[in-house]
Structures are given as structure tokens and as C-alpha cells.
Enzyme design. Structure first.
Site, mmCIF file in Angstrom:
data_model
loop_
_atom_site.group_PDB
_atom_site.id
_atom_site.type_symbol
_atom_site.label_atom_id
_atom_site.label_comp_id
_atom_site.label_asym_id
_atom_site.label_seq_id
_atom_site.Cartn_x
_atom_site.Cartn_y
_atom_site.Cartn_z
ATOM 1 N N GLY A 33 0.836 -1.243 0.248
ATOM 2 C CA GLY A 33 0.053 -0.007 0.096
ATOM 3 C C GLY A 33 0.888 1.150 -0.040
ATOM 4 N N HIS A 75 7.841 7.013 5.572
ATOM 5 C CA HIS A 75 7.036 7.925 6.249
ATOM 6 C C HIS A 75 6.049 6.805 7.174
ATOM 7 C CE1 HIS A 75 4.776 6.819 2.441
ATOM 8 N NE2 HIS A 75 3.847 6.711 3.113
#
Ligand code: 5GP
Ligand code: ZN
Length: 119
Positions: free
Chosen positions: A98, A105
């Protein structure tokens, strides 16, 4: 607006750090930047990114892993200051998992019940 080590001109999050793309700042220091996710998946949803372009968790090495430790310190501090005790930290690594932005991050999500396993 900050400098980015190893700046990649085609990277959205490098541009956000530099201030070339606006974002809603949550926290900033010399090593990382935290800002609200543009498409929040929970009442609290912000991202914490290093001010060094690292593609993903898969590119963490002994040379840059201290940044990851620092980011987790920041997550603990910022959630604490927000009065949040229950939260989820997610880092998607690779498209199948995903990941849509190829700059490391950490999603911080809170403010609702979470399910497990994630989809
Ligand atoms: P990923 O899908 O790579 O795990 O997470 C990328 C996140 O960046 C997504 O949750 C997405 O909503 C967020 N995002 C994408 N573009 C922007 C943007 O321009 N500004 C902000 N604040 N978040 C963004
Ligand atoms: Zn980048």
C-alpha cells in the site's frame, strides 16, 4: 521550509519538506517533519517523515536507522502532548503493502477503534 538531504525532485514528500507543496505542520525539528495526512483515515492522522530522502523501511540501514529511532521518539512526544494514549503507527513498504509515496513515512492514526488484521 527546510533542506532535504538527498533531495529527489520527483518526490512529493521532499517537496513538502522544502515547502514547495503546502502542508499542515504538526511538528518539525532538524531531522524530521510531521504533517496532517490530506486524506485522513481516522480523526487523528498525521505522517512523520525524515528530512532525508529514504525510499521506504526497506532502505533503512545502519547508516540511517538512528533517524527511525528519532522519529519514534517524536511520535511518543507529539502523541503525549496531544493527550493521545492509544494510537497506531503504520509504515507501508512497497506497492503491494500500500505504499504510494516512495519517501519513508510513518502514519500515526488515533481517535477511533482500530481493527486487526489490517486490510
Ligand atoms: P502511503 O499510501 O504511501 O502509505 O501513504 C501516503 C499518504 O500520503 C497517504 O495517506 C496520502 O493520503 C498522503 N498524501 C498524498 N499526497 C499528499 C499531499 O499532497 N499532502 C498530504 N498532506 N498528504 C498526502
Ligand atoms: Zn523524498
Amino acid at each position: 521550509m527546510s533542506d532535504v538531504l538527498n533531495y529527489q525532485s520527483d518526490c512529493l514528500f521532499c517537496k513538502i519538506i522544502k515547502g514547495e507543496i503546502p502542508s499542515a505542520k504538526v511538528y518539525e525539528d532538524d531531522f524530521c517533519y510531521a504533517f496532517k495526512d490530506i486524506d485522513p483515515q481516522a480523526p487523528v492522522h498525521f505522517l512523520v517523515i525524515p528530512k532525508t530522502h529514504i525510499a521506504s523501511c526497506g532502505a533503512v540501514t545502519k547508516h540511517n536507522s538512528a533517524l527511525v529511532g528519532h522519529i519514534f521518539e517524536v511520535i511518543s512526544k507529539v502523541t503525549g502532548e496531544m493527550g493521545i494514549t492509544d494510537f497506531r503507527v503504520v509504515s507501508n513498504c512497497g506497492p503491494q503493502a500500500g505504499q504510494s509515496v516512495l519517501h519513508l513515512h510513518f502514519h500515526v492514526l488515533a481517535g477511533r477503534d482500530m481493527t486487526w488484521p489490517p486490510g
